[in-house]
Scaffold this active site. Sequence first.
Site, PDB file in Angstrom:
ATOM      1  N   ARG A   3     -32.255   8.534  41.963  1.00 32.92           N
ATOM      2  CA  ARG A   3     -33.178   7.399  41.951  1.00 32.92           C
ATOM      3  C   ARG A   3     -34.138   7.525  40.757  1.00 32.92           C
ATOM      4  O   ARG A   3     -34.562   8.642  40.409  1.00 32.92           O
ATOM      5  CB  ARG A   3     -33.970   7.442  43.265  1.00 32.92           C
TER       6      ARG A   3
ATOM      7  N   SER B 299     -36.178   2.898  48.544  1.00 32.54           N
ATOM      8  CA  SER B 299     -34.976   2.088  48.325  1.00 32.54           C
ATOM      9  C   SER B 299     -34.393   1.646  49.654  1.00 32.54           C
ATOM     10  O   SER B 299     -34.637   2.268  50.690  1.00 32.54           O
ATOM     11  CB  SER B 299     -33.948   2.935  47.575  1.00 32.54           C
TER      12      SER B 299
ATOM     13  N   THR C 298     -27.926   1.062  40.881  1.00 33.22           N
ATOM     14  CA  THR C 298     -28.638  -0.201  40.658  1.00 33.22           C
ATOM     15  C   THR C 298     -29.547  -0.199  39.437  1.00 33.22           C
ATOM     16  O   THR C 298     -29.977   0.857  38.962  1.00 33.22           O
ATOM     17  CB  THR C 298     -29.502  -0.530  41.898  1.00 33.22           C
TER      18      THR C 298
ATOM     19  N   ASN D 217     -31.926  -2.510  40.069  1.00 36.67           N
ATOM     20  CA  ASN D 217     -32.785  -3.260  40.970  1.00 36.67           C
ATOM     21  C   ASN D 217     -32.463  -4.752  40.870  1.00 36.67           C
ATOM     22  O   ASN D 217     -31.539  -5.217  41.498  1.00 36.67           O
ATOM     23  CB  ASN D 217     -34.270  -2.983  40.756  1.00 36.67           C
TER      24      ASN D 217
ATOM     25  N   THR E 200     -27.458  -4.895  43.180  1.00 32.17           N
ATOM     26  CA  THR E 200     -27.166  -3.479  43.121  1.00 32.17           C
ATOM     27  C   THR E 200     -25.664  -3.446  43.162  1.00 32.17           C
ATOM     28  O   THR E 200     -25.024  -4.487  43.179  1.00 32.17           O
ATOM     29  CB  THR E 200     -27.863  -2.824  44.348  1.00 32.17           C
TER      30      THR E 200
ATOM     31  N   ASP F  27     -39.886  -1.734  43.338  1.00 35.21           N
ATOM     32  CA  ASP F  27     -39.576  -1.220  44.686  1.00 35.21           C
ATOM     33  C   ASP F  27     -40.719  -0.387  45.259  1.00 35.21           C
ATOM     34  O   ASP F  27     -40.683  -0.003  46.427  1.00 35.21           O
ATOM     35  CB  ASP F  27     -38.269  -0.413  44.677  1.00 35.21           C
TER      36      ASP F  27
END
Length: 567
Positions: free
Chosen positions: A103, A447, A394, A396, A376, A418
């Site tokens: 991430r 997420s 992703t 986003n 995504t 996010d």
Amino acid sequence: MNKGFYLSLLLLIGFACKDSRESSELRTPESGLITEKAMVVSARIEASQIGSDILKMGGNAFDAMIGTELALAVAYPFAGNLGGGGFMVYRTNDGAIGAIDYREKAPLAATKDMFLDSIGKVIPNKSIIGAMAVGIPGTVAGVFAVHEKFGTIPMDSILKPVIALARRGVVVTQKQEKRIQKYQPLFPKANKDSIPFDRHWKENDTIKYPALAKTLEHIALHGKAGFYKGRTAKILVDFIQDNGGIMTLEDLEKYEAKWRTPVVFTYDDLRIISMSPPASGGVCLAQIMKMIEPFDLHAYGHNTLKTIQVLTEAERRAYADRSFYLGDPDFVDIPLDTLLDVRYLNHRMQNFSFERATKSSDISHGNIALFESNETTHYSIVDQFGNAISATTTLNGAYGSKLYCSELGFFLNNEMDDFSSKPGAPNMFGLIGAEANSIAPEKRMLSSMTPTIVEKNGELYMSVGTPGGSTIITSVLQTILNVHEFHMTMQDAVNAPRFHHQWLPDEIRMEPHSFDTTLINSLENLGYTINLEDSPVIGKVDGILVLKDKKLEGGADRRGDDTAVGF
Ligand code: GLY
């Protein structure tokens, strides 16, 4: 074929009215691609093919994961990425499970109120479009960490077909033409100069990616450092700062992917392994499935009034908890044991009644002190050795922040959105966040991604996941239930119409033209608000099911260009 199976068929095609019921009973289930040994299902045929070719060369699911992930950065720039991040859950052929978190992170210079104006109001679009929206990308670190732990063939052999694809180019599909056209007006808002996606690409045109090929060649030569240090890092940081962003060389140099322990729970005879925080997917999925487990969904039938009510009410309660308790576990204490405790979850459902909708305004996050416990992309891979991966990756939003680094050939994410820019203010998916997901330097933003693997009787049963922002969790949920409760094929389970509730806004979003008016009226009479406008498509699920004879069935979502390839 029993009665329940006929019922699931009828609802599968989305018409609950009597006339269509009679004709749909004649319909045979649709099967996806069936293969003997191995399969890759992803958003583009080019990526699935590269993954499958890597398996054919003798590579394992992890080698194929790397090839597929990077091929999506070429073939599916809408969400595939070098400039974003993701999560992967795995199960090896000896039953070992695990997960990796690649991430994005907030830059070191990020502050809690960086998206607020002087009077504390959220500045529209600042966390969505342009350089301030960009989190530190994690994808390249993720694939190198996977390679180091599980890779069996050299990285440059994996990268070779991906680089060749970038040089050869990718043919524009009809859906891609529409997507590019839809987002084109936003590209000049993020970019000072024109970008290749400003051109009027038409179906069957070929888009070549020479700059991206060069970046990938550099990575093939220098490994992870070929992205996070040296030439690429310098170009990227200069570019971001020139566009008003705050990413530094130190941010890139410090980035590391993290191995995480997945969330594991049971539902009937299934054992479900899904992504843990900072993804909310596994926790939310577990909460919803444990809340609905006591109800006989099979008897209620697929997408019937009662099934929709039970799922909606469980979703409402799980998303309320999500918004309060979940965030980056490296920064906040998440009361996981309580959130996943069956007594706590049963208590959460205690005030549910089939007689009327609960109001989201009457629901908050649970009081755990009482208990102590579209854009995504997803791909699934099962290899010829029995290893399985489920990965969701992703930028986003569609094409991320819309900021495109032409010199390096890729879009940058807008993952900073996010985070909860301000407790109580909704993000682009309408999700409300709290302190647990506030911005802090080096923190990972919460997420909804839910890459998931399912076991049955101790053996691999399914790999599944989807894009869709906040709707990811409920799409994965419905797909698992479609197979398990309503006995659908993998392809039918993916095709079936979907609905979604996320606590706030207090509405059931439904795919339009898929649910009968009588059913919708019944829900409205019980006090549910139905939204048929805002979600023409909910999720684009890709999955692989292990059939009784050990063959594999792919479910590639027709809502996109998704394709299964295997042997
Ligand atoms: N960016 C969508 C998610 O991570 O849930």
